[in-house]
Design a protein around this motif. Structure first.
Motif, PDB file in Angstrom:
ATOM      1  N   TYR A   1      36.369  41.766  33.985  1.00  0.00           N
ATOM      2  CA  TYR A   1      37.125  42.103  35.021  1.00  0.00           C
ATOM      3  C   TYR A   1      36.605  42.765  36.229  1.00  0.00           C
ATOM      4  O   TYR A   1      35.659  43.461  35.942  1.00  0.00           O
ATOM      5  CB  TYR A   1      38.390  43.013  34.555  1.00  0.00           C
ATOM      6  N   SER A   2      36.970  42.476  37.436  1.00  0.00           N
ATOM      7  CA  SER A   2      36.684  43.273  38.649  1.00  0.00           C
ATOM      8  C   SER A   2      37.825  43.095  39.602  1.00  0.00           C
ATOM      9  O   SER A   2      38.673  41.952  39.538  1.00  0.00           O
ATOM     10  CB  SER A   2      35.294  42.810  39.312  1.00  0.00           C
ATOM     11  N   GLU A   3      37.906  44.055  40.345  1.00  0.00           N
ATOM     12  CA  GLU A   3      39.224  43.932  41.223  1.00  0.00           C
ATOM     13  C   GLU A   3      39.001  42.759  42.414  1.00  0.00           C
ATOM     14  O   GLU A   3      39.961  42.032  42.639  1.00  0.00           O
ATOM     15  CB  GLU A   3      39.507  45.275  42.321  1.00  0.00           C
ATOM     16  N   ALA A   4      37.893  42.522  42.751  1.00  0.00           N
ATOM     17  CA  ALA A   4      37.407  41.260  43.667  1.00  0.00           C
ATOM     18  C   ALA A   4      37.952  40.076  42.857  1.00  0.00           C
ATOM     19  O   ALA A   4      38.328  38.982  43.633  1.00  0.00           O
ATOM     20  CB  ALA A   4      36.059  41.311  44.148  1.00  0.00           C
ATOM     21  N   LEU A   5      37.414  39.744  41.792  1.00  0.00           N
ATOM     22  CA  LEU A   5      37.657  38.549  41.073  1.00  0.00           C
ATOM     23  C   LEU A   5      39.269  38.238  40.739  1.00  0.00           C
ATOM     24  O   LEU A   5      39.666  37.324  41.028  1.00  0.00           O
ATOM     25  CB  LEU A   5      36.836  38.632  39.435  1.00  0.00           C
ATOM     26  N   LEU A   6      39.803  39.477  40.637  1.00  0.00           N
ATOM     27  CA  LEU A   6      41.329  39.457  40.374  1.00  0.00           C
ATOM     28  C   LEU A   6      41.853  38.830  41.631  1.00  0.00           C
ATOM     29  O   LEU A   6      42.599  37.827  41.801  1.00  0.00           O
ATOM     30  CB  LEU A   6      41.967  40.585  39.787  1.00  0.00           C
ATOM     31  N   GLU A   7      41.570  39.648  42.702  1.00  0.00           N
ATOM     32  CA  GLU A   7      42.024  38.926  44.122  1.00  0.00           C
ATOM     33  C   GLU A   7      41.907  37.623  44.273  1.00  0.00           C
ATOM     34  O   GLU A   7      42.770  36.913  44.899  1.00  0.00           O
ATOM     35  CB  GLU A   7      41.726  40.096  45.143  1.00  0.00           C
ATOM     36  N   GLU A   8      40.601  37.170  43.968  1.00  0.00           N
ATOM     37  CA  GLU A   8      40.134  35.711  44.333  1.00  0.00           C
ATOM     38  C   GLU A   8      40.919  34.965  43.535  1.00  0.00           C
ATOM     39  O   GLU A   8      41.428  34.013  44.197  1.00  0.00           O
ATOM     40  CB  GLU A   8      38.746  35.584  44.052  1.00  0.00           C
TER      41      GLU A   8
END
Length: 144
Positions: free
Chosen positions: A116-123
Motif C-alpha cells: 500500500y501507498s497513498e500514490a498507488l491508491l490514487e492511481e
C-alpha cells in the motif's frame, strides 16, 4: 377435551398423556426406535445440507484477519482514511466499502499485490480497471 392424567407413586406430580399419542405412534414408520416409555417414540431426523447465502454471513471479522476486497475505479470507495500514509481506515461511509460489508478499523496492506501507498491508491482510483485491496481488520480503539 379432557386430558387423562396418571398419578406417579410417591410424588405430587402428574404426567399428562395427550390423546393424540397413540395416533401419532401408529403413523411412525415401521421399525422406528422407541424410548422406554411406551407412549413416547423417537425418530432420527437427518438435516439437509444447506449453504448460507452471503447476505447471512456476519459482517464482523476477527481482528488481525486479512482479506481482499475489489473496488471499482472512479466510484466512491466510502472510507475515511485517518492515516493516509499508513492506510489506516477508521470510518466506513456510503459507497463500495459499505456495500461489501466492510466495517471501520482496518488497514490497507496491499493493492493489486503491491504494498500500500497513498500514490498507488490514487492511481488505482483514477484508473479504468477494478483493483484488489488486501485489508487487515484492527480492533476498535476502545478495545485496545
Amino acid at each position: 377435551p379432557q386430558v387423562p392424567q396418571t398419578q406417579l407413586p410417591n410424588t405430587s406430580c402428574a404426567v399428562e398423556r395427550p390423546p393424540e399419542v397413540p395416533q401419532a405412534r401408529a403413523q411412525l414408520p415401521q421399525g422406528t426406535p422407541q424410548m422406554a416409555h411406551p407412549d413416547l417414540a423417537t425418530q432420527q431426523l437427518q438435516m439437509p445440507q444447506m449453504s448460507v447465502p452471503k447476505t447471512m454471513v456476519p459482517k464482523t471479522h476477527l481482528s488481525g484477519e486479512t482479506r481482499e476486497v475489489v473496488f471499482k475505479p472512479r466510484l466512491p470507495m466510502g472510507i475515511f482514511v485517518s492515516d493516509v500514509q499508513g492506510g489506516r481506515v477508521s470510518g466506513v461511509l456510503d459507497g463500495q466499502a459499505k456495500e461489501q460489508g466492510l466495517e471501520p478499523h482496518f488497514v490497507m496492506v496491499s493493492i493489486d499485490g503491491q504494498p500500500y501507498s497513498e500514490a498507488l491508491l490514487e492511481e488505482k482510483k483514477k484508473g479504468n480497471v477494478p483493483y484488489r485491496v488486501a485489508i487487515r481488520q484492527l480492533p476498535p480503539p476502545d478495545a485496545e
